[in-house]
Design an enzyme around this catalytic site. Structure first.
Site, short mmCIF file in Angstrom:
data_model
loop_
_atom_site.label_atom_id
_atom_site.label_comp_id
_atom_site.label_asym_id
_atom_site.label_seq_id
_atom_site.Cartn_x
_atom_site.Cartn_y
_atom_site.Cartn_z
N GLU A 1 0.83 -1.21 0.00
CA GLU A 1 0.00 0.00 0.00
C GLU A 1 0.86 1.26 0.00
O GLU A 1 0.53 2.26 -0.64
CB GLU A 1 -0.94 -0.01 1.21
CG GLU A 1 -2.01 -1.07 1.19
CD GLU A 1 -1.52 -2.46 1.60
OE1 GLU A 1 -2.28 -3.42 1.46
OE2 GLU A 1 -0.35 -2.57 2.06
N PRO B 1 10.57 -14.09 -1.57
CA PRO B 1 9.48 -14.25 -0.60
C PRO B 1 8.83 -12.91 -0.24
O PRO B 1 9.48 -11.86 -0.29
CB PRO B 1 10.18 -14.87 0.62
CG PRO B 1 11.42 -15.49 0.07
CD PRO B 1 11.84 -14.60 -1.06
N ARG B 2 7.59 -12.95 0.13
CA ARG B 2 6.83 -11.73 0.41
C ARG B 2 7.29 -11.03 1.69
O ARG B 2 7.40 -9.82 1.74
CB ARG B 2 5.34 -12.08 0.52
CG ARG B 2 4.42 -10.91 0.88
CD ARG B 2 4.29 -9.94 -0.26
NE ARG B 2 3.31 -8.90 0.02
CZ ARG B 2 3.00 -7.94 -0.82
NH1 ARG B 2 3.57 -7.88 -2.01
NH2 ARG B 2 2.11 -7.01 -0.51
N GLY C 1 12.32 -3.19 -1.63
CA GLY C 1 12.30 -2.08 -2.56
C GLY C 1 12.98 -2.35 -3.88
O GLY C 1 13.15 -1.42 -4.68
N GLU C 2 13.37 -3.60 -4.15
CA GLU C 2 14.08 -3.91 -5.40
C GLU C 2 13.31 -4.88 -6.29
O GLU C 2 13.88 -5.43 -7.24
CB GLU C 2 15.46 -4.49 -5.08
CG GLU C 2 16.42 -3.49 -4.45
CD GLU C 2 17.85 -3.99 -4.46
OE1 GLU C 2 18.71 -3.29 -5.01
OE2 GLU C 2 18.08 -5.10 -3.93
N ASN D 1 0.04 -8.03 -6.68
CA ASN D 1 -0.06 -7.11 -7.80
C ASN D 1 0.62 -7.64 -9.08
O ASN D 1 1.84 -7.79 -9.11
CB ASN D 1 0.58 -5.77 -7.38
CG ASN D 1 0.53 -4.72 -8.46
OD1 ASN D 1 -0.18 -4.87 -9.45
ND2 ASN D 1 1.27 -3.66 -8.27
N PRO D 2 -0.15 -7.90 -10.15
CA PRO D 2 0.46 -8.36 -11.41
C PRO D 2 0.84 -7.21 -12.34
O PRO D 2 1.34 -7.46 -13.44
CB PRO D 2 -0.67 -9.19 -12.03
CG PRO D 2 -1.92 -8.48 -11.60
CD PRO D 2 -1.63 -7.92 -10.21
N LEU D 3 0.59 -5.97 -11.93
CA LEU D 3 0.81 -4.85 -12.84
C LEU D 3 2.28 -4.51 -13.00
O LEU D 3 2.69 -3.97 -14.04
CB LEU D 3 0.02 -3.62 -12.36
CG LEU D 3 -1.50 -3.82 -12.30
CD1 LEU D 3 -2.18 -2.56 -11.80
CD2 LEU D 3 -2.05 -4.22 -13.67
N GLU D 4 3.10 -4.79 -11.98
CA GLU D 4 4.53 -4.51 -12.11
C GLU D 4 5.17 -5.37 -13.20
O GLU D 4 5.85 -4.84 -14.08
CB GLU D 4 5.22 -4.68 -10.76
CG GLU D 4 4.81 -3.61 -9.75
CD GLU D 4 5.42 -3.83 -8.38
OE1 GLU D 4 5.68 -5.01 -8.04
OE2 GLU D 4 5.64 -2.86 -7.65
#
Length: 426
Positions: A65, A274-275, A316-317, A341-344
């Site tokens: 977010e 990993p998340r 952040g990478e 998110n699949p948009l990246e």
């Protein structure tokens, strides 16, 4: 009266859960030490920061977010340089992202838990903001009530409401409907989200469909060059795929998939991300136990021809690591988390593979699947076959990449639509 009873029971339950909240912080701290820090902020105790000028308050619960909120915050800082900004988060990863991007140019504390006395202390310390922008679907009942009492406009930005969440809210409609009606404005990602909010009792005049601001992501100018330099360390012409934002249970499945892929493509390399950072060490050890040679990004080692798994254990990478890959597998979708998110990867022109659980991004995935950019599978053999098909057909991947970039381009503009809804209140 019914709402006040609901809220009384909700608040009473929260107070009863305080011991469990403490235990949860302690438990999570064994994996991420930051959870053992700044407990006072979570209950409204922190130094007084009341600015002379009423500020803009933005809440982004966690890293994802916060990442979506960055362009909005940057716009506000550019156009309203004299208005201070407070950013709150709930997680250490969200907090770290605030500081990494903005340093001390914005104020930051953790958002308190939803206790009325915590909000009393919170507002005593920050004063009265001009408005509150809640990113996505952060519905804190006592927070929204506290803002109403203080006449603070509250905007729900980039709002999404899955069918699953809407069914859950229907069970506590007596609490949720009045809470939603207190919101000044809801900027929904699509018409399906907007309709679910209205079914829960929101006035249609409160709801605007603006699209998802995640389409408006900015790709750094040097990204491709940096990715090419990193990928060159792994050897020329190696097929590379990425498994990103994975959760517990997914790494084992995807490493089995990787073993199947290497039977067809022996030089293939996997980028595994990993998340949650508290799982980095555990997952890295598991990869080694399965016999893979791993290279950890955090150790500044770029890897070489012997690397099987390039392990993304930094924050952040992710965009850089996506840019290094030929194909993307987006995690949180092979276990019932709801997908990420699949948009990246789409913005970078990558074909996308996902599991069956995508209710967090159901509308976007429907569109991506329809145009052939994404494929959805339940079983690991299907995932392995799809990876091999795409990795051995670069011309097809390039065509899919073009469709993915076109899809992103056509859906841009949500950030400015949201921005123009907010600015009249400033």
């Amino acid at each position: 009266m019914r709402y006040h009873l609901w809220r009384f029971f909700y608040t009473s339950l929260l107070y009863l859960l305080i011991p469990l909240l403490i235990v949860r912080l302690i438990w999570r701290g064994f994996y991420a030490r930051a959870y053992w820090q700044r407990w006072g902020e979570r209950f409204g105790f922190f130094p007084v920061m009341s600015p002379q000028t009423p500020f803009i308050w933005i809440h982004a619960v966690s890293f994802g977010e916060m990442q979506a909120a960055i362009p909005l915050i940057q716009l506000l800082r550019t156009d309203y340089p004299n208005i201070p900004i407070l950013v709150t988060t709930m997680t250490p990863t969200g907090s770290q992202r605030v500081r990494a991007v903005f340093g001390d140019s914005v104020a930051h504390v953790y958002l308190p838990y939803d206790f009325p006395d915590a909000w009393q202390r919170f507002f005593q310390r920050i004063g009265k903001p001009r408005l509150l922008i809640l990113m996505e679907t952060e519905l804190w009942v006592n927070l929204i009530a506290a803002c109403e009492q203080r006449h603070i406009p509250v905007f729900l930005a980039n709002a999404r409401l899955s069918a699953r969440s809407a069914r859950g809210y229907q069970r506590i409609r007596g609490l949720i409907s009045p809470t939603l009606q207190k919101l000044t404005l809801i900027a929904a990602q699509n018409m399906e989200d907007a309709e679910r909010f209205m079914v829960l009792g929101v006035n249609p005049e409160q709801v605007h469909v603006t699209g998802s601001i995640k389409f408006d992501l900015h790709l750094p100018e040097q990204l491709t060059e940096q990715a090419n330099l990193l990928r060159a360390q792994w050897g020329e012409n190696r097929p590379v795929w990425i498994a990103a934002s994975t959760h517990s249970g997914e790494e084992a499945l995807l490493l089995r998939v990787f073993a199947q892929v290497r039977q067809v493509l022996p030089t293939a390399l996997l980028i595994l991300v990993p998340r949650h950072p508290e799982r980095f060490n555990q997952v890295a050890q598991y990869c080694e136990q399965q016999g893979f040679v791993i290279c950890r990004r955090s150790q500044k080692n770029r890897g070489d021809l012997t690397t099987d798994v390039y392990f993304g254990d930094t924050m952040g990478e992710l965009l850089l690591l996506y840019a290094c890959a030929d194909i993307s597998v987006v995690g949180g979708s092979f276990v019932p988390v709801g997908g990420h998110n699949p948009l990246e990867p789409a913005a970078l022109g990558l074909p996308i593979i996902t599991g069956e659980y995508v209710f967090n991004f159901s509308d976007i995935y429907k569109q991506l699947i329809k145009i052939g950019v994404a494929q959805q599978f339940k079983h690991e053999a299907e995932v392995a076959n799809a990876l091999c098909d795409w990795l051995t057909n670069p011309a097809h991947c390039q065509e899919v990449g073009r469709k993915a970039r076109d899809f992103i381009h056509k859906n841009r503009g949500a950030l400015f639509r949201l921005y123009h809804l907010i600015t009249p209140w400033l």
